[in-house]
Write a protein that holds these residues in place. Structure first.
Motif, mmCIF file in Angstrom:
data_model
loop_
_atom_site.group_PDB
_atom_site.id
_atom_site.type_symbol
_atom_site.label_atom_id
_atom_site.label_comp_id
_atom_site.label_asym_id
_atom_site.label_seq_id
_atom_site.Cartn_x
_atom_site.Cartn_y
_atom_site.Cartn_z
ATOM 1 N N TYR A 75 0.825 -1.209 0.000
ATOM 2 C CA TYR A 75 0.000 0.000 0.000
ATOM 3 C C TYR A 75 0.863 1.264 0.000
ATOM 4 O O TYR A 75 0.632 2.186 -0.771
ATOM 5 N N GLN A 76 1.850 1.306 0.882
ATOM 6 C CA GLN A 76 2.669 2.507 1.026
ATOM 7 C C GLN A 76 3.472 2.801 -0.238
ATOM 8 O O GLN A 76 3.792 3.961 -0.525
ATOM 9 N N TYR A 154 -1.227 6.826 4.909
ATOM 10 C CA TYR A 154 -0.433 5.603 4.953
ATOM 11 C C TYR A 154 0.502 5.502 6.158
ATOM 12 O O TYR A 154 0.492 4.493 6.867
#
Length: 229
Positions: A75-76, A154
């Motif tokens: 995700y990051q 995030y």
């Protein structure tokens, strides 16, 4: 590497010896298994090594990297690599987790809302880079997005702590190359959080088989510049 043993046995022998025996056991450059595999996953995202990522992911899970940690690394990466480059890795991660019987979606890790993400993102930036970052988002819309989206959406999530998040960001940047100013800044951010110069050199050393010598040497140079500051 099983196919390569059949088709390219000499190459496979030398690469496996270097990447899986020599590098992990190099005196003074060793990392704890979970940390090492987190760094390699982030590095493979950064250099777009999707096939190697598919091979590495089972090893990472067996070394103690949890499904949540893997998802957080993926995700990051969107904020540093863009969704165009990350989507294949998210698809590969979901496919592997499903094949292992891991129910999806995983438990949520968000700690911000759309209303407070900017405030908490700026606070997170300040925790990494210094109090001047509390107002940095006011410099323009890109800076505001950086605070709210990158850090607020995030970096504030659970699943990885702040030191781990800065380490994986360092790996994305080192692996993709051409981001030396940002790499130097994040090397400094790592050091501010307690990820020492020596630790970052270990991270680069353990990821070298996946990104090669030029980008690894550039990363070491950025670490040295950050340490001087």
């Amino acid at each position: 590497m099983l196919d390569l043993k059949a088709t390219d046995p000499e190459f496979a022998e030398r690469f496996e010896h270097f990447a899986f025996e020599e590098v992990p056991t190099e005196p003074g450059q060793q990392l704890e298994d979970c940390t090492r595999h987190l760094a390699i996953l982030a590095t493979l995202l950064g250099c777009q090594g999707i096939d190697a990522f598919r091979e590495e992911l089972p090893a990472a899970l067996e070394a103690g990297v949890t499904p949540v940690m893997v998802k957080e690394v993926v995700y990051q990466a969107v904020d540093y690599l863009g969704m165009g480059r990350v989507l294949p890795f998210l698809t590969a991660t979901n496919e592997l987790l499903k094949s292992r019987g891991v129910p999806l979606p995983l438990e949520g890790q968000a700690t911000t809302t759309l209303e407070d993400r900017l405030e908490k993102g700026a606070q997170t930036q300040a925790a990494i880079f210094g109090p001047q970052m509390l107002e940095a988002w006011k410099a323009g819309h890109i800076n505001r997005w950086l605070a709210a989206n990158c850090f607020g959406d995030y970096y504030t999530r659970t699943g990885l702590d702040l030191k781990q998040r800065e380490m994986v960001t360092f790996c994305y940047l080192a692996a993709q190359g051409g981001c030396e100013p940002q790499l130097t800044a994040h090397a400094k951010g790592n050091m501010n959080l307690g990820n020492s110069k020596e630790f970052l050199v270990k991270v680069v050393s353990q990821c070298l088989p996946y990104i090669g010598y030029p980008r690894s040497l550039n990363a070491i140079n950025c670490i040295n510049k950050a340490a001087e500051k």
